[in-house]
Design a protein around this motif. Structure first.
Motif, mmCIF file in Angstrom:
data_model
loop_
_atom_site.group_PDB
_atom_site.id
_atom_site.type_symbol
_atom_site.label_atom_id
_atom_site.label_comp_id
_atom_site.label_asym_id
_atom_site.label_seq_id
_atom_site.Cartn_x
_atom_site.Cartn_y
_atom_site.Cartn_z
ATOM 1 N N MET A 148 8.912 -54.499 -0.201
ATOM 2 C CA MET A 148 8.151 -53.750 -1.274
ATOM 3 C C MET A 148 8.280 -54.368 -2.541
ATOM 4 O O MET A 148 9.277 -55.047 -2.987
ATOM 5 N N GLU A 200 3.641 -54.272 -11.314
ATOM 6 C CA GLU A 200 4.378 -53.332 -10.457
ATOM 7 C C GLU A 200 3.312 -52.673 -9.751
ATOM 8 O O GLU A 200 2.156 -52.411 -10.122
ATOM 9 N N LYS A 201 3.818 -51.912 -8.611
ATOM 10 C CA LYS A 201 2.936 -50.846 -7.759
ATOM 11 C C LYS A 201 3.776 -49.413 -7.973
ATOM 12 O O LYS A 201 4.628 -49.489 -8.156
ATOM 13 N N PHE A 243 13.141 -49.770 -2.782
ATOM 14 C CA PHE A 243 11.873 -49.744 -3.611
ATOM 15 C C PHE A 243 11.654 -50.842 -4.751
ATOM 16 O O PHE A 243 10.752 -50.631 -5.221
ATOM 17 N N ASP A 247 -0.020 -46.449 -4.418
ATOM 18 C CA ASP A 247 -0.095 -47.772 -3.570
ATOM 19 C C ASP A 247 0.715 -47.799 -2.545
ATOM 20 O O ASP A 247 0.522 -48.230 -1.396
ATOM 21 N N TYR A 248 1.901 -47.110 -2.695
ATOM 22 C CA TYR A 248 3.024 -46.992 -1.490
ATOM 23 C C TYR A 248 3.559 -45.308 -1.497
ATOM 24 O O TYR A 248 3.789 -44.846 -2.485
ATOM 25 N N ALA A 252 4.540 -46.084 -6.492
ATOM 26 C CA ALA A 252 5.191 -45.471 -5.258
ATOM 27 C C ALA A 252 5.499 -44.123 -5.301
ATOM 28 O O ALA A 252 5.924 -43.565 -6.635
ATOM 29 N N VAL A 281 7.908 -45.606 -9.520
ATOM 30 C CA VAL A 281 8.170 -44.591 -8.329
ATOM 31 C C VAL A 281 8.379 -43.571 -8.791
ATOM 32 O O VAL A 281 9.171 -42.818 -9.825
ATOM 33 N N ALA A 306 2.387 -48.194 -13.818
ATOM 34 C CA ALA A 306 2.265 -49.388 -13.019
ATOM 35 C C ALA A 306 1.051 -50.189 -13.402
ATOM 36 O O ALA A 306 0.951 -51.520 -13.382
ATOM 37 N N THR A 332 8.314 -51.564 -8.157
ATOM 38 C CA THR A 332 7.714 -50.353 -8.328
ATOM 39 C C THR A 332 7.833 -49.518 -9.542
ATOM 40 O O THR A 332 8.805 -49.671 -10.150
#
Length: 312
Positions: free
Chosen positions: A13, A51-52, A119, A91-92, A54, A18, A41, A16
């Motif tokens: 991963m 960054e994603k 994460f 995204d996650y 989550a 999150v 993100a 993130t």
């Protein structure tokens, strides 16, 4: 959206933003947390800091693992929860079972082993009352302190209010159980729904001119009280104006509680099909009538009221 149902599956991963929580209703409060995580993100990525977004949640309610605790009924189905969260741009999606290992983790281990090592959290979002770790010893202050130590930023989200009431899953469950569906919908930010496969009923509705699509009650879900509701039936993504009875049909015998929906101006055969019923508001409690004739008269009045609402 990439989905993980086991922590062991997570090996690569990226960094993130999150959102943490049960998100057991994906109500307006939950949506605010998730939207902020997604927004952060996207903003950081546009600034050259990838960054994603989550979401870390549980497929089983944590309170249902505690011995002696009252069972917590679900507000939405697992696939509905996933789809709603995906629609927010996540995204996650980490949706794991809450088990003994998670329940007994010390707060510092929870942060280090999950948020950081799994994460790669750089921005952490949660509600003002978020608790985690063994005996729920961790809270937002714990996260803030560990964030300063480990290099992630905590974003503690304030409560979302609707007309002076804090939006919460507990309140939404109470509103559903009491039949205050229109109030419930305001806190959810969408219509409360019940879904399932259409099963064969006793065919009384068809014999008296009001054919219905019947689905059984899922006992893991919180359900409204017995009564008549203005609804929409959703089939293959299309919403059809309808009226629904939740109950046991006391006028015609003793039956298990179920949901039967009559769709106006509709001639499709739905046996064996998956449908959703969106509840708008309750019009009256279920009642036992002296005869089938009296029941038919009341159903006619119920349908006229629902038609007026739907503009039919």
């Amino acid at each position: 959206m990439k989905i993980y149902t086991k922590l062991e599956e997570i090996t690569d991963m990226p960094d993130t933003s999150v959102a943490l929580g049960n998100f057991d209703g994906v109500h307006l409060g939950h949506q605010a947390i998730i939207k902020e995580a997604v927004s952060t993100a996207r903003k950081k990525t546009s600034q050259g800091i990838p960054e994603k977004a989550a979401v870390f949640t549980f497929s089983t309610h944590p309170k249902n693992l505690i011995p002696g605790a009252k069972h917590v009924e679900n507000i939405i189905y697992s696939d509905e929860k996933r789809d709603l969260i995906e629609s927010l741009g996540v995204d996650y999606y980490i949706d794991i079972e809450f088990n003994e290992d998670i329940m007994t983790m010390e707060p510092a281990d929870y942060v280090r082993d999950l948020l950081l090592e799994k994460f790669h959290a750089k921005d952490v979002f949660c509600g003002f009352n978020y608790r985690f770790g063994y005996k729920a010893a961790g809270n937002t202050e714990t996260l803030r302190r560990l964030g300063e130590e480990y290099g992630f930023r905590l974003h503690e989200m304030p409560p979302v209010m609707v007309d002076g009431e804090v939006v919460s899953s507990t309140l939404i469950r109470e509103l559903i159980r009491s039949g205050d569906i229109d109030e419930c919908d305001r806190f959810l930010g969408r219509n409360y729904t019940i879904g399932g496969e259409v099963v064969v009923g006793n065919k009384l509705g068809k014999s008296i001119g009001f054919p219905t699509s019947n689905i059984m009650i899922d006992e893991t879900m919180v359900t409204p009280p017995n009564g008549v509701y203005i609804t929409y039936l959703v089939y293959n993504g299309v919403r059809y104006p309808s009226i629904t009875n939740v109950g046991v049909k006391p006028t015609v015998g003793a039956f298990r509680k179920n949901i039967e929906t009559h769709v106006f101006n509709f001639d499709k055969e739905l046996y064996g099909k998956q449908i959703r019923v969106e509840f708008i508001r309750m019009t009256r409690p279920e009642a036992k009538f002296a005869s089938i004739g009296e029941l038919c008269e009341q159903i006619t009045r119920d349908c006229e009221e629902a038609k007026r609402y739907h503009g039919i």
